[in-house]
Design an enzyme around this catalytic site. Structure first.
Site, PDB file in Angstrom:
ATOM      1  N   HIS A  37       0.832  -1.205   0.000  1.00 38.78           N
ATOM      2  CA  HIS A  37       0.000   0.000   0.000  1.00 38.78           C
ATOM      3  C   HIS A  37       0.868   1.257   0.000  1.00 38.78           C
ATOM      4  CE1 HIS A  37      -3.611  -2.340   0.667  1.00 38.78           C
ATOM      5  NE2 HIS A  37      -4.309  -1.228   0.594  1.00 38.78           N
ATOM      6  N   LYS A 102      -9.929  -7.663   8.286  1.00 38.76           N
ATOM      7  CA  LYS A 102     -10.579  -7.918   9.570  1.00 38.76           C
ATOM      8  C   LYS A 102     -10.271  -6.761  10.501  1.00 38.76           C
ATOM      9  CE  LYS A 102      -6.883 -10.645  11.648  1.00 38.76           C
ATOM     10  NZ  LYS A 102      -6.480 -11.918  12.221  1.00 38.76           N
TER      11      LYS A 102
END
Length: 183
Positions: A37, A102
């Site tokens: 990222h 999550k």
């Protein structure tokens, strides 16, 4: 409610996904964790092209284990999403419409989702071996030097997820807790 979607995840499809929906994803998704990222955001800031089309894409926050003989991918369970929170708003602003991971998301990510149209799906932590069975093809497309955290292009079939935060900002972690406590 159970829903079946095929990628790409367009904004029209987002409108039908609501907090708490069980969703089965079929099509192409990408993997990336925090190191990848960071590189994606750096490319975007420099005005350089990303290694895949981010518009209408779903990124799965996963660093799969090596595949055993005869398998497409190793265990592929979700990683904790907040580590991508520093980067997610930029990618969402570039057109990313889905994230799978999550755990909770920060306010900046949720605001970017509402402003630009994106959803956050939760996958079951600890079920990586079962989730891997939904992966029909996997190939590294960028940042091979990151090992398990390299960006992969996955072809999935009926990957089970739950809408945790929808494109209107409805949040299952908050709504679900409130509903439970009101009983």
């Amino acid at each position: 409610m159970e829903k079946y979607i095929n990628t790409p995840l367009t904004r029209d499809k987002l409108k039908d996904l609501h907090c708490g929906d069980s969703v089965y994803i079929t099509g192409v998704i990408y993997t990336a964790r925090d190191a990848a990222h960071k590189r994606l955001v750096e490319l975007a800031e420099q005005g350089k092209p990303l290694p895949f089309t981010i518009e209408n894409a779903i990124i799965y926050y996963v660093g799969p284990t090596p595949a055993r003989e005869g398998q497409v991918i190793g265990s592929a369970g979700p990683t904790t999403s907040y580590r991508m929170d520093a980067y997610a708003p930029m990618l969402i602003s570039l057109g990313q419409t889905g994230m799978i991971g999550k755990g909770k998301r920060g306010d900046d990510v949720i605001e970017a989702m509402k402003q630009n149209g994106a959803v956050y799906f939760g996958a079951i932590g600890g079920a990586g071996a079962l989730l891997a069975k939904c992966v029909k093809k996997a190939e590294i497309i960028a940042y091979e030097d990151l090992g398990a955290e390299a960006i992969r292009r996955l072809e999935v079939e009926n990957l089970p997820v739950v809408v945790i935060i929808d494109s209107e900002g409805n949040n299952l972690y908050k709504n679900g807790r409130a509903a439970y406590l009101s009983r």
